[in-house]
Motif scaffolding. Structure first.
Motif, PDB file in Angstrom:
ATOM      1  N   ASN B 173      28.250  51.988   8.469  1.00 28.59           N
ATOM      2  CA  ASN B 173      27.279  53.012   8.827  1.00 28.59           C
ATOM      3  C   ASN B 173      27.884  54.018   9.821  1.00 28.59           C
ATOM      4  O   ASN B 173      27.802  55.235   9.630  1.00 28.59           O
ATOM      5  CB  ASN B 173      26.052  52.293   9.421  1.00 28.59           C
ATOM      6  CG  ASN B 173      24.943  53.236   9.829  1.00 28.59           C
ATOM      7  OD1 ASN B 173      24.969  53.748  10.942  1.00 28.59           O
ATOM      8  ND2 ASN B 173      23.991  53.471   8.941  1.00 28.59           N
ATOM      9  N   LEU B 174      28.538  53.503  10.892  1.00 27.29           N
ATOM     10  CA  LEU B 174      29.125  54.397  11.892  1.00 27.29           C
ATOM     11  C   LEU B 174      30.244  55.228  11.268  1.00 27.29           C
ATOM     12  O   LEU B 174      30.336  56.436  11.494  1.00 27.29           O
ATOM     13  CB  LEU B 174      29.688  53.598  13.076  1.00 27.29           C
ATOM     14  CG  LEU B 174      28.687  52.870  13.978  1.00 27.29           C
ATOM     15  CD1 LEU B 174      29.417  52.173  15.120  1.00 27.29           C
ATOM     16  CD2 LEU B 174      27.644  53.821  14.543  1.00 27.29           C
ATOM     17  N   LYS B 177      28.894  58.027   9.066  1.00 25.54           N
ATOM     18  CA  LYS B 177      28.295  59.115   9.840  1.00 25.54           C
ATOM     19  C   LYS B 177      29.371  59.953  10.539  1.00 25.54           C
ATOM     20  O   LYS B 177      29.294  61.178  10.587  1.00 25.54           O
ATOM     21  CB  LYS B 177      27.288  58.536  10.845  1.00 25.54           C
ATOM     22  CG  LYS B 177      26.060  57.953  10.149  1.00 25.54           C
ATOM     23  CD  LYS B 177      24.945  57.586  11.120  1.00 25.54           C
ATOM     24  CE  LYS B 177      25.217  56.345  11.908  1.00 25.54           C
ATOM     25  NZ  LYS B 177      24.007  55.815  12.578  1.00 25.54           N
ATOM     26  N   ARG B 178      30.397  59.263  11.072  1.00 25.37           N
ATOM     27  CA  ARG B 178      31.477  60.002  11.743  1.00 25.37           C
ATOM     28  C   ARG B 178      32.234  60.866  10.742  1.00 25.37           C
ATOM     29  O   ARG B 178      32.562  62.019  11.032  1.00 25.37           O
ATOM     30  CB  ARG B 178      32.450  59.014  12.409  1.00 25.37           C
ATOM     31  CG  ARG B 178      31.870  58.391  13.653  1.00 25.37           C
ATOM     32  CD  ARG B 178      32.780  57.313  14.183  1.00 25.37           C
ATOM     33  NE  ARG B 178      32.059  56.515  15.179  1.00 25.37           N
ATOM     34  CZ  ARG B 178      32.454  55.342  15.626  1.00 25.37           C
ATOM     35  NH1 ARG B 178      33.580  54.803  15.181  1.00 25.37           N
ATOM     36  NH2 ARG B 178      31.755  54.704  16.539  1.00 25.37           N
ATOM     37  N   ILE B 179      32.501  60.298   9.592  1.00 29.02           N
ATOM     38  CA  ILE B 179      33.273  61.051   8.586  1.00 29.02           C
ATOM     39  C   ILE B 179      32.481  62.283   8.141  1.00 29.02           C
ATOM     40  O   ILE B 179      33.018  63.398   8.102  1.00 29.02           O
ATOM     41  CB  ILE B 179      33.630  60.149   7.390  1.00 29.02           C
ATOM     42  CG1 ILE B 179      34.752  59.193   7.796  1.00 29.02           C
ATOM     43  CG2 ILE B 179      34.044  60.971   6.173  1.00 29.02           C
ATOM     44  CD1 ILE B 179      35.070  58.121   6.770  1.00 29.02           C
ATOM     45  N   SER B 181      30.219  63.856   9.746  1.00 31.09           N
ATOM     46  CA  SER B 181      30.181  64.807  10.856  1.00 31.09           C
ATOM     47  C   SER B 181      31.493  65.585  10.944  1.00 31.09           C
ATOM     48  O   SER B 181      31.502  66.812  11.093  1.00 31.09           O
ATOM     49  CB  SER B 181      29.910  64.043  12.155  1.00 31.09           C
ATOM     50  OG  SER B 181      30.091  64.870  13.258  1.00 31.09           O
ATOM     51  N   ALA B 182      32.620  64.864  10.845  1.00 27.32           N
ATOM     52  CA  ALA B 182      33.932  65.526  10.910  1.00 27.32           C
ATOM     53  C   ALA B 182      34.092  66.501   9.747  1.00 27.32           C
ATOM     54  O   ALA B 182      34.586  67.619   9.923  1.00 27.32           O
ATOM     55  CB  ALA B 182      35.048  64.484  10.889  1.00 27.32           C
ATOM     56  N   GLN B 183      33.646  66.096   8.563  1.00 28.03           N
ATOM     57  CA  GLN B 183      33.777  66.982   7.401  1.00 28.03           C
ATOM     58  C   GLN B 183      32.961  68.255   7.581  1.00 28.03           C
ATOM     59  O   GLN B 183      33.417  69.349   7.277  1.00 28.03           O
ATOM     60  CB  GLN B 183      33.332  66.243   6.133  1.00 28.03           C
ATOM     61  CG  GLN B 183      34.414  65.321   5.598  1.00 28.03           C
ATOM     62  CD  GLN B 183      33.900  64.413   4.491  1.00 28.03           C
ATOM     63  OE1 GLN B 183      32.726  64.064   4.475  1.00 28.03           O
ATOM     64  NE2 GLN B 183      34.782  64.042   3.586  1.00 28.03           N
ATOM     65  N   ILE B 185      32.070  69.666  10.392  1.00 30.64           N
ATOM     66  CA  ILE B 185      32.684  70.537  11.403  1.00 30.64           C
ATOM     67  C   ILE B 185      33.906  71.248  10.825  1.00 30.64           C
ATOM     68  O   ILE B 185      34.102  72.445  11.022  1.00 30.64           O
ATOM     69  CB  ILE B 185      33.075  69.718  12.648  1.00 30.64           C
ATOM     70  CG1 ILE B 185      31.802  69.258  13.363  1.00 30.64           C
ATOM     71  CG2 ILE B 185      33.950  70.536  13.597  1.00 30.64           C
ATOM     72  CD1 ILE B 185      32.034  68.195  14.394  1.00 30.64           C
ATOM     73  N   ALA B 186      34.716  70.489  10.079  1.00 28.82           N
ATOM     74  CA  ALA B 186      35.927  71.086   9.519  1.00 28.82           C
ATOM     75  C   ALA B 186      35.591  72.191   8.520  1.00 28.82           C
ATOM     76  O   ALA B 186      36.318  73.171   8.388  1.00 28.82           O
ATOM     77  CB  ALA B 186      36.778  70.000   8.858  1.00 28.82           C
ATOM     78  N   ILE B 191      32.333  77.428  13.689  1.00 21.22           N
ATOM     79  CA  ILE B 191      32.043  76.517  14.782  1.00 21.22           C
ATOM     80  C   ILE B 191      33.088  76.665  15.874  1.00 21.22           C
ATOM     81  O   ILE B 191      32.852  76.432  17.036  1.00 21.22           O
ATOM     82  CB  ILE B 191      31.928  75.071  14.246  1.00 21.22           C
ATOM     83  CG1 ILE B 191      30.992  74.259  15.130  1.00 21.22           C
ATOM     84  CG2 ILE B 191      33.279  74.407  14.126  1.00 21.22           C
ATOM     85  CD1 ILE B 191      30.441  73.039  14.469  1.00 21.22           C
ATOM     86  N   ARG B 192      34.286  77.102  15.473  1.00 21.35           N
ATOM     87  CA  ARG B 192      35.392  77.290  16.412  1.00 21.35           C
ATOM     88  C   ARG B 192      35.793  78.750  16.405  1.00 21.35           C
ATOM     89  O   ARG B 192      36.094  79.296  15.356  1.00 21.35           O
ATOM     90  CB  ARG B 192      36.590  76.470  15.949  1.00 21.35           C
ATOM     91  CG  ARG B 192      36.466  75.039  16.285  1.00 21.35           C
ATOM     92  CD  ARG B 192      36.924  74.852  17.674  1.00 21.35           C
ATOM     93  NE  ARG B 192      36.376  73.615  18.195  1.00 21.35           N
ATOM     94  CZ  ARG B 192      36.217  73.422  19.478  1.00 21.35           C
ATOM     95  NH1 ARG B 192      36.544  74.348  20.330  1.00 21.35           N
ATOM     96  NH2 ARG B 192      35.728  72.300  19.907  1.00 21.35           N
TER      97      ARG B 192
END
Lengths: 463, 194, 195
Positions: B173-174, B177-179, B181-183, B185-186, B191-192
């Motif tokens: 699950n974690l 969700k992290r992946i 989120s990273a995708q 943002i990328a 965003i940057r």
């Protein structure tokens, strides 16, 4: 053993994230792999300096599972199973099991030596300030661990200066191969053997202080204690991961016995001290054992860049001129990473010297020599950034940004300890005088040449 | 890491099959016999309806379980990634009920083979005279430890409204969700800015 | 003026090389005593940001300090509150029920074994079920980025990153900057289309 050369520096592919910061610090471009993928080490190129270990931050996380358990990784790395510190991708294979076995074996007489850089770093592993100077606690810890004789590499550093200084003077006055290179850094020696085999004649034939000490343990030391050399187990505590490789070189047995049987890095010694349960910080200071431990300040300087040069100049100057040098402190050789050139006037002779710190920096100079453009006599090379105080076997900073402050503090402790010594020149060390009188004869004499000098192996065809 | 069973209010239809399955799973006699003996259903999970949601709730098997840390007789212990009740130690003090922030704990009469276990000393006095009192002990979800088919509530649910949250579930699950989120943002160009 | 929004740390996947120095720095920063060498790190590194490495993206993920934090809203014991514009877990209050871990859509919360000065924090009364001895169970609590609330130099991860891939995001300032930028650009070119 060295011919097998599997290398003792490894990268754990399960932990490596492919950030390639190790490749940035590797002086010989031995780390291969794509960005973001696990890296591997080209063992032919690798000089085992361990700088990759010092920069690596790819640790094993408790929040992740790896195919190989921590227990198994500890075993693979020869680390104690009780170790609590985190594991990182870049590591060196340890030698603690061998040493523990020797300590437990009553038939073995253990003789241990400590490199100069150990006393300015080991306390860091016990929470003391970076660069704390602790020769007394170090000796006390080794005594509590049960080593039979606690000797000092610094003594052998003075011996190295006697031989290397004489060799330099002989090469200059009798027309030997010049410039002469120092040979105490095993990573540098291996680099010359592989990348510049045609320059091997430039390397001083002197063994390093570690190997000279090992030889003396099993000859002079054996005689002193009436021990059969084959019963002696010789251990070296080093700030260096390549010293393990050097100790295993098959030719390092001129006494008939392997000079050094096992090398522990500073980190490994700290593991052992913790495993046995010694409270390092509250140890009462002890001293090293006579006679193979007395040293001059010059010998102690071996652990910092420029130190071998400074010690050698003092002795060579007095050998050439037969007069005391006016100022023992030769400031121009001291400093940080890079190249420092200078000239010393010894009578009518102008001895030109080069000090190189950081192996990458030596390449243009070697090319200069190959072109025939070199006009100097003597070059000191240390592979690590500022010499052995910054070695690959030294305590690893959690954050690489602390490296600079640790190097600075270790160097300042080194010079402070040097100031504390009674003798400032290797040839004035009374035990050095005694060992030549009673045992070795004279520098470069038959016995000393046989025991204290060595040969090198080209590791590929000359370019 | 302890595991626990989590109901999904999006899926739950409120049928209470889980409650029945739970009580049956914790019987030490057959259902038929229990019926003959007129033994009440005692479930360790409760279906709760509020205006916001309907879902069953049961013990979350907290790592630092407040129930266990308040128990003065050490009747709640940790075993196999689960907090279990040692009924023979429980004295029915009810502090655990007050300690549990989820209200997941219940006091129930203790029984064996369908028979209530009565106390030797404590009697109940009333107008009907003196009567024996059964032991009353804390009971809570034990993840059906020892049941070959695993938790009965999960097995019986017709709406598939339960998940077992164990370390594998959490890790997956974690990571997911992290992946994502990273995708995200990328992918986002703005965003940057730097 | 409006409300003050919570800031947070965000990584730039274009700069991140995946070295994990940020994770190590995070763990070091959350120790009460100053540790310098690896040999002094006597407990596992338990960072509060987590490197994600997938085919085309490498970057650490950490708490966004949500204004309407789901983690805080699901917590049964009110252990998660907003302090000084940071969403903070009170480890003393946390009971390790893991509800917040499930609730967080970023995966920014981990369950961490609790230590103090290198020693496990044991629970008062919860023991492991064992016949012959009482072994107190180590406490485990929810753990997430607290923006290094107790550190004078701000978040340790930002400081440690060798590629400057982490930065403190103040979204309101960034909004104002972008507003100003578009106004400047429009102002400079407007005469070309507002004839």
């Amino acid at each position: 053993m060295a011919d097998k050369n599997q290398g003792n520096i490894k990268i754990d592919i399960e932990l490596c994230t492919g950030c390639r910061r190790c490749a940035e610090v590797c002086p010989v471009d031995a780390i291969e792999g794509n960005d973001g993928s696990s890296q591997s080490i080209n063992i032919d190129k690798c000089v085992m300096c361990g700088q990759c270990i010092q920069i690596c931050s790819a640790y094993a996380s408790v929040f992740e599972e790896y195919p190989t358990s921590r227990e198994k990784k500890l075993l693979e790395r020869n680390l104690p199973e009780t170790l609590t510190e985190p594991l990182f991708a870049a590591y060196s294979i340890g030698d603690l099991p061998k040493v523990k076995e020797a300590l437990a074996n009553s038939a073995k007489f253990t003789m241990v030596q400590c490199a100069p850089a150990v006393r300015v770093s080991i306390a860091e592993e016990f929470g003391m300030p970076l660069g704390s100077l602790v020769p007394g606690k170090l000796a006390a810890a080794l005594r509590q661990l049960g080593f039979n004789k606690i000797y000092d590499t610094n003594f052998a550093a003075d011996l190295t200066i006697m031989e290397e200084g004489s060799e330099l003077v002989q090469r200059i006055t009798e027309g030997g191969t010049l410039p002469m290179f120092t040979s105490c850094c095993p990573a540098w020696v291996k680099f010359v053997e592989r990348e510049y085999p045609e320059l091997i004649p430039h390397l001083s034939s002197c063994k390093s202080p570690q190997q000279m000490a090992g030889t003396m343990f099993k000859t002079y030391g054996a005689e002193k204690d009436s021990i059969e050399p084959e019963n002696i187990f010789s251990i070296a505590i080093m700030p260096c991961t390549c010293k393990k490789f050097e100790a295993e070189r098959p030719e390092m047995n001129t006494s008939g016995y392997q000079d050094v049987d096992a090398v522990l890095t500073v980190r490994e010694l700290a593991y052992l001290i913790k495993e046995v349960g010694i409270d390092f910080n509250s140890l009462l200071e002890s001293s090293f054992d006579k006679p193979l431990s007395m040293y001059s300040g010059a010998g102690h300087l071996f652990c910092a860049t420029g130190g071998v040069m400074e010690a050698a100049i003092r002795t060579a100057y007095e050998m050439i001129t037969e007069e005391p040098i006016s100022d023992v402190n030769i400031q121009y050789v001291r400093g940080g990473q890079g190249i420092r050139r200078g000239v010393v006037k010894a009578g009518d002779l102008k001895v030109k010297t080069v000090v190189v710190s950081g192996l990458k920096n030596v390449v243009p100079i070697l090319e200069e020599i190959k072109q025939g453009d070199a006009d100097f006599h003597f070059m000191e090379v240390m592979t690590c950034p500022v010499g052995c105080v910054s070695g690959g076997g030294q305590p690893k900073m959690l954050l690489p940004k602390d490296n600079d402050i640790s190097f600075k503090n270790r160097i300042s402790s080194t010079y402070r300890h040097y100031e504390d010594q009674i003798y400032r020149k290797s040839h004035e060390n009374p035990e050095i005088k005694a060992i030549y009188q009673k045992f070795l004869g004279e520098p470069l004499g038959q016995k000393s040449h046989h025991l204290l000098h060595t040969e090198y192996t080209p590791r590929r065809e000359g370019k | 890491m302890n595991a626990f069973i989590l109901g999904n209010p999006e899926k739950c239809i409120g049928c209470k099959a889980c409650e029945i399955a739970c009580s049956v799973a914790h019987l030490d006699i057959s259902v038929v016999k229990a019926n003959e003996m007129n033994i009440p259903f005692i479930s360790r999970l409760n279906l709760v309806r509020t205006s916001a949601a309907t879902m069953p709730v049961q013990c979350r098997q907290c790592e630092d379980a407040p129930c266990a840390n308040v128990c003065s007789v050490g009747a709640i212990v940790h075993k196999d990634n689960c907090n279990i009740v040692l009924e023979e130690k429980c004295i029915g003090c009810k502090e655990c009920m007050l300690a549990c922030p989820f209200g997941m704990l219940e006091m129930q009469p203790k029984s064996a083979q369908g028979e209530m276990e009565f106390q030797a000393g404590l009697k109940v006095e009333s107008i009907n005279g003196e009567q024996q009192k059964a032991y009353v002990v804390m009971q809570k979800c034990d993840l059906c430890t020892g049941r070959a088919e695993g938790p009965a509530c999960i097995e019986v649910c017709p709406a598939n409204a339960f998940v077992i949250v164990n370390s594998e579930f959490i890790r997956r699950n974690l990571n997911q969700k992290r992946i994502s989120s990273a995708q995200e943002i990328a992918k986002c160009r703005y965003i940057r800015n730097s | 003026m409006g409300i003050q929004l919570n800031s947070f740390v965000l990584a730039d996947p274009k700069k991140c090389i995946g070295c994990k120095v940020c994770e190590v720095a995070c763990a070091v920063a959350h120790r009460s005593e100053e540790l310098k060498t690896v040999g002094n790190m006597d407990v596992p590194i338990m960072p509060r940001l987590y490197l994600v490495r997938i085919a085309d993206v490498t970057m650490p993920i950490q708490c966004r300090h949500c204004e309407d934090a789901p983690c805080a809203n699901i917590c049964p014991v009110s252990a998660i509150t907003q302090i000084d514009n940071k969403i903070i877990i009170n480890e003393e209050k946390c009971i390790g029920c893991k509800s917040c871990m499930i609730a967080c859509p970023f995966g920014a919360i981990e369950l961490a074994a609790a230590y103090k000065e290198g020693r496990p924090i044991l629970q008062n009364l919860l023991t492991l079920n064992s016949e012959d001895e009482f072994i107190h169970k180590q406490s485990a609590v929810a753990s997430k980025c607290d923006l290094c609330i107790d550190r004078s130099n701000g978040p340790a991860c930002i400081e440690a990153c060798p590629r400057q891939a982490l930065s403190y995001e103040n979204v309101k300032m960034e909004k104002k900057r972008r507003n100003a930028e578009i106004v400047s650009k429009t102002g400079a070119t407007i005469k070309n289309f507002m004839v």
